[in-house]
Every structure is written in structure tokens, then in C-alpha cells.
Design a protein around this motif. Sequence first.
Motif: not given
Length: 117
Positions: A50-54, A59-62, A85-88, A91-92
Motif C-alpha cells: 500500500a506504500q503506507a510508510m507512516d 507498526f515497528f514503533e509498536a 526510522l528507515k520507513y519514516l 515517508s512523505s
Amino acid sequence: RSGDTDKIIFFTGVSRQKEIYLMAANYLQTLNWHAEPEIMKNIIGFYTKAQAMDSLAGFFEACAQIEIDEYRDYAKALQAMREALKYLAKSSSEERDDRTAQVQSRIASTEKFVSAR
């Protein structure tokens, strides 16, 4: 809504729609994903498709928080925070910089705690 996780995962896999991927990943997070690696893998896969990087970062923070709160595994928590951090970074969203700073701060604090231990 049926609660049949296998059917939801199958349907999501064949649907190829961003909204369905997001709904399925959100639903799977309500399950015991920590105990079932296959569910965790599907959550990551659906958010990625879904390209939902946020959402993926969240999810990784959880994951990191659960590792700390329930398992006291700070090494795994650090891994999860680094993934967030990598996915943030990909993020846009408008709050990307604030969230990145927060995660970096948590990483630094956790690293200090681990080294003091």
C-alpha cells in the motif's frame, strides 16, 4: 469482519487495492501478531504494497514498545526502532521530521540504557 484471518489474507492478496491492503493490515494488528510470525509478515507486506510508510513505521514503533514492555528485550526493540526510522525516511507525511526526531531520541535513550545495563 468475519474473523477468518486466512480468508482475509487470501482476499487481500488477490485484491491489489491500496485501501484493502490498509484495512487488512490494520485488522491483522488487532490479532496476536507477536506470537504468529506469519501474521507479522503479512502486516509488513500489506503496508509495503500500500506504500503506507507512516503506518509501517508506526507498526515497528509498536513492535519496539511491546519488546520493551512485555519481554524486556531491548536489543530487539532497538532493531524495531531502527526499522521504524528507515520507513519514516521514506515517508512523505508532514510530521515526518518530528516523528524521526522522536524515534532517534528513543533509540539514543535505549542505547544508553543497554550500555548501562
